[in-house]
Design an enzyme around this catalytic site. Structure first.
Site, PDB file in Angstrom:
ATOM      1  N   GLU A 109       0.784  -1.224   0.000  1.00 22.32           N
ATOM      2  CA  GLU A 109       0.000   0.000   0.000  1.00 22.32           C
ATOM      3  C   GLU A 109       0.825   1.289   0.000  1.00 22.32           C
ATOM      4  O   GLU A 109       0.374   2.302  -0.521  1.00 22.32           O
ATOM      5  CB  GLU A 109      -0.933  -0.002   1.218  1.00 22.32           C
ATOM      6  CG  GLU A 109      -2.036  -1.039   1.171  1.00 22.32           C
ATOM      7  CD  GLU A 109      -3.008  -0.800   0.033  1.00 22.32           C
ATOM      8  OE1 GLU A 109      -3.530   0.325  -0.081  1.00 22.32           O
ATOM      9  OE2 GLU A 109      -3.224  -1.725  -0.755  1.00 22.32           O
ATOM     10  N   SER A 498     -53.126 -28.943  33.970  1.00 26.22           N
ATOM     11  CA  SER A 498     -52.938 -29.417  35.345  1.00 26.22           C
ATOM     12  C   SER A 498     -51.597 -29.021  35.938  1.00 26.22           C
ATOM     13  O   SER A 498     -51.379 -29.188  37.141  1.00 26.22           O
ATOM     14  CB  SER A 498     -53.087 -30.934  35.397  1.00 26.22           C
ATOM     15  OG  SER A 498     -54.409 -31.303  35.056  1.00 26.22           O
TER      16      SER A 498
END
Length: 801
Positions: A109, A498
């Site tokens: 770069e 229940s």
């Protein structure tokens, strides 16, 4: 000399002086204008400098660098289970980055990075000429420092104004920071594709490892990405990525960073490129999503997604895996009991080859994996040998009848035990496209053995809480998080049936009832004159059992007894009692709540049951144990919130009664746990919901099974058959290797022998006696009447006394 000549000379001298004066004045004005132009230009440049730099970020020290970073979520042993972010960035120091990585980025770069002052004039001139010739901006001359500024400016457009801003900020940064500090910013800030910001996130993305462990070849591939991350993606364009890798290695060699041999070896190195794990989906997605919603609500989206929180949870990954396996197995078994719904489709023989080529393309050369599910096609149904020949892509195999006898046509009126198929043609036909699971590769042959598979349509949820701490150790919110993110353990409200009764019975114990209290199980009729309706409740078996002990009523889940208890102690009292135990959902004021008609969440009900296992103390469930911010400052920490809400004796007696449910009642399947356990089944009308709520001294766990659209699950699919096997499977594996614990008996509990029929003290003629537990002072003092006494009473009654 005459006067005339003298005068002429004087005039000439004056003329020359005037000319010199005018010339001097001209040059003076030119000079002044030139100075003014310089001053104006300098002023314009200065003004432009200040104008363009007025909104630029200030980076004076590295402490000013506060980028968006990943929030991590961890399990109870510190393993990562989730991530949240807008930009997946993991900031690491330069010391954790290998020199090859630093050199690779510099070479690719900005090879003069160590020399220039932030702006490389040569590169700018070269880029300017190319852009001028092209008539547009086609090349940049950015240095690494300028690339850092570009990411901070957040302006991706290619304009000269932005380039000037880049140069200004680059100059400022170079004045304030060292080259290493700039490199630190660059390598942590840069975007490298597929959601990865910075080299650490990219290293995990592409290679599944930390940056410090990267090879030279891997470093060079990462360094090739900044120019165009999507174009050079190793996932999507591996050949182009390799070209950039070679370019980077050559640049490193030219700059003397590596030797020719090192470059050659790196170019030939094989790279193990693999997609990064999806932590959210692979570990505990439902649990992690629950945590996400909480943190977002409390701290906000910005904090959650950008500020790098560390969220530590109570979840145990092993228990979560056990829970997932138990739910999957339980639903698969249930689905098979309900029958085979048929193939995906049937295709003609001429389309089989094309179909198999498509499947082979999806497999991409890989072999079927044991336990995995694949789509295949039926080649032949052989009733004589009781096998079905199938094909998955280029792979052939068989399905034995013995593994698919369940594949009858669904019929809710027929019991699954009495409706097994006897030949494969009763379920399959040639050309059927079906789902199959790999059992194994047949030894010595190239064929596989498969089994018929169909995706269950029933859903399930499971929640497990550690009793003493309140830590929620496992939570399953549904069959598959990828298909549905709805958390049925926390967000859903379903009728518990229940499974609600233990709350009612505990309330009765605190109203003076004992396990030996007798209630008459007989028909009752309730008129609703307002709506002109009549309610005739009944027991599940359709029978009435007469005088019934309270323990026996709960053990066998007697509906009539439960309604009579509610009517006696009061609806408002029971609702208030449920609130104390942690039930927050709305509860209507009617007698049907005794049968669990009021919707609750699995989380609420499990929390309520935990009160029984904790001897009357409500311990607030904990999902999150600690949260730290990005600077490792503690934001919150869980505390043990323990509040006594019911009597210890009541909690123990209910636990004892629920042990009876397991030992001899509707929860008998759970006896296979072979250790102290208490629990209760729950089934709603028309078999829409099936529950099993239970606990041991270590864990309180609840399981729900049902369809999202609230339709019948299947014939006979009660809480006992559909939910308790999942609970048992989970608890067996969760408690494996752990010591057997007994439920603690609190002070004030005594055991007294009673007559099992009357609930009173036994006599010699008592047919059956049992030891029952009571709160001291509530035990029966009367003795069971002898048969003679009962007879004389009847005779007296006949006589009119």
């Amino acid at each position: 000399m005459t006067k005339q000549q003298s005068r002429t000379q004087i005039l000439k001298k004056r003329s020359k002086k005037k000319e010199k004066s005018l010339c001097f004045s001209f040059f003076m004005w030119i000079f002044i204008l030139f100075l003014l132009a310089i001053i104006s230009g300098f002023a314009a440049i200065t003004a432009g400098f200040f104008y363009l730099s007025r909104d630029l970020p200030q980076i004076n020290t590295l402490s000013d660098y506060r980028p968006a970073i990943v929030t991590n979520v961890f399990s109870d042993d510190g393993r990562k289970i989730g991530e949240f972010y807008k930009e997946r960035r993991i900031v690491i120091p330069l010391s954790d980055m290998p020199s090859n990585l630093l050199n690779a980025f510099v070479a690719a770069e900005d090879s003069r990075f160590r020399e220039h002052p932030g702006i490389d004039v040569k590169s700018i001139v070269r880029a300017f000429i190319k852009n001028f010739r092209a008539g547009s901006i086609v090349q940049g001359g950015s240095t690494i420092t300028q690339q850092v500024t570009k990411s901070f400016l957040l302006t991706p457009e290619k304009t000269y104004e932005r380039k000037v801003k880049e140069a200004i900020l680059a100059y400022k940064i170079e004045k304030q920071l060292s080259k290493d500090e700039i490199l630190f910013l660059y390598l942590n800030q840069i975007y490298l594709g597929h959601g990865a910001y910075g080299v650490e996130a990219a290293s995990e993305n592409y290679f599944g490892k930390h940056v410090k462990d990267l090879t030279l070849a891997e470093c060079a591939m990462l360094a090739g990405l900044p120019q165009a991350p999507s174009r050079y993606s190793p996932f999507q364009h591996l050949e182009l990525a390799r070209q950039r890798q070679v370019y980077t290695l050559n640049r490193m060699k030219e700059e003397g960073m590596i030797s020719n041999l090192e470059a050659t070896e790196a170019m030939g190195a094989k790279l193990d490129i693999k997609p990064r794990k999806n932590w959210f989906i692979e570990r505990v997605p439902c649990y992690t999503e629950h945590v996400r919603r909480y943190v977002e609500k409390k701290y906000g989206k910005e904090m959650l997604y950008t500020q790098g929180l560390s969220i530590h949870t109570a979840v145990n990954i092993e228990l979560q895996k056990i829970a997932r396996a138990a739910v999957n197995k339980g639903l698969a078994d249930l689905d098979q009991r309900c029958g085979y719904r048929g193939p995906v489709k049937n295709i003609p023989a001429l389309q089989v080859e094309e179909f198999c080529r498509t499947i082979a393309g999806e497999l991409n050369g890989s072999r079927p994996v044991k336990g995995e599910i694949y789509k295949g096609v039926v080649l032949e149904v052989d009733d004589y040998n009781k096998v079905t020949h199938v094909r998955v892509g280029d792979i052939t195999g068989i399905i034995r009848l013995a593994t698919m006898t369940w594949a009858r046509k669904p019929n809710p009126k027929i019991s699954y035990q009495s409706a097994r198929i006897s030949k494969p043609s009763q379920a399959l036909n040639t050309g059927d496209v079906i789902y199959i699971k790999v059992l194994e590769e047949i030894a010595g042959e190239k064929e596989y053995e498969f089994t018929l598979y169909q995706e269950p349509i029933v859903q399930s949820a499971l929640l497990s809480i550690e009793a003493e701490t309140g830590y929620v150790k496992a939570m399953i919110g549904g069959r598959d998080f990828k298909d549905s993110q709805f958390n049925r353990a926390f967000q859903s409200r379903r009728q518990p049936g229940s499974a609600f009764k233990p709350i009612l019975y505990a309330a009765a114990l605190d109203k003076g009832y004992t396990p030996a209290t007798i209630i008459i199980d007989s028909p009752v009729v309730y008129e609703d004159r307002l709506h002109d309706r009549v309610w005739k409740p009944h027991n599940d078996a359709g029978k009435f059992y007469g005088p019934t002990l309270l323990r026996q009523a709960l053990t066998n889940s007697r509906n009539i007894v439960s309604i009579k208890i509610l009517q006696d102690i009061g609806i408002d009292y029971v609702i208030s009692y449920a609130r104390k135990l942690g039930i927050t959902s709305p509860i209507p004021r009617n007698l049907s709540i005794a049968l669990g008609s009021s919707g609750v969440s699995l989380f609420e009900l499990t929390k309520a049951y935990s009160v029984f296992s904790n001897l009357g103390y409500l311990i607030e469930p904990v999902f999150i144990t600690e949260i730290y911010d990005r600077d490792n400052t503690l934001l919150e920490s869980s505390k043990l919130i323990r509040k006594k809400v019911i009597d210890m004796g009541t909690a123990y007696i209910i636990t004892s009664m629920l042990e009876s449910v397991v030992q001899e009642g509707t929860g008998q399947r759970v006896k296979a746990l072979n250790r102290p356990a208490a629990g209760k089944t729950g089934t709603t009308n028309d078999l829409h919901d099936a529950w099993f709520m239970g606990f041991t001294p270590r864990y309180t766990t609840g399981v729900w099974v049902g369809l999202d659209q609230e339709a019948p699950i299947g014939r006979g699919e009660t809480g006992s058959r559909a939910a308790s096997p999942i609970w048992l499977d989970y608890m067996q594996h969760a408690l494996e290797g752990k010591s057997v614990e007994e439920f603690t008996v609190p002070e004030g509990i005594i055991r007294v022998k009673i007559d099992a029929e009357t609930g009173l003290r036994p006599i010699a003629q008592s047919k059956q006696t049992i030891f029952e537990c009571f709160k001291e002072g509530t035990e029966p003092t009367q003795y069971t009447p002898s048969p003679d006494e009962v007879l004389s009473t009847e005779e007296l009654f006949k006589e009119g006394f």
